[in-house]
Design a protein around this motif. Sequence first.
Motif: not given
Length: 285
Positions: A265-281
């Motif tokens: 779950k932690s790995a999935k959450r970190r992956l989603l956060e990274k995807c959101d950050r990349l999308a925002s950038e």
Amino acid sequence: MQEAASDVSLDTKNVFSSALRFAMSIDTLKNSPELVDELKTSAQEQVEFMLSEDEEVRLLISEEDVKSVVRLGISNVISMLLDRLSSLLICLPVPECPEFGVLKTLYDIEWLCKVLPRMELMKDLVFKWADVSSEILMIAQNCKLDSQILGVKVKLVEVTGKILEAVGYGIVIVPSKSRTCLLKIWLPFIRRLKTLVDAEGNKSECRMDEDLCEFIEGSMVSLVLTLPSNDQAEVFGEWMRGIGLEGVKFPDLSEAFEVWCYRSKSAKRRLLEKCDRLASETLDL
């Protein structure tokens, strides 16, 4: 003076190497079989004493020719185990008692598990055990089932537990593929054996007592936690199938399963956060 010290070291080396050879049944008294077990026990005690008390021996165990003797002994005892296990598939006269021969060899391997870590050679036994595990189980599963064979299988599980412990607690470092194979091969056998032993109840002297079960579970939990996430998922799948289809909860891997779920779950959450950050950038650009 230096020559005298050299002679002492050579004498110590010869005594230690000779004790090793008898302790691991490389050398035997073929003309006096009744003395073999007594001599082997004495040699094993001598090896343990020298490893703990003799400073010279602690230096000698790093020498390649001493290591070669130990590796030869490991190969010898594993070959003997396979031969003696195979004899269980053949009907032999009672005096030969093949089950007793297998148990003696398993006790020898158990002794190796005690001394090899002091010589930093436990990895040789672990890798050898991993190589022959499938062959050992193929023979063990085809043996007729009686109280004596059940006792052999319980001892086999005890020895395997020491191998799993060495890997699970990092005493021996092996590739993740080998760790996964060890678990996937032995987990179903250990689970079925526990069911058989429990079903025998008071009719049999064989026991997988609480201490042994906790030892096996602890070793397996530690070992599972060292695996990559995908391999852990395979092991947990096999474990849950055993619970669902056979109702067997042993060994209890729920602690490791909870850790795996949390990490996933932690790995999935970190992956989603990274995807959101990349999308925002990307949008900012």
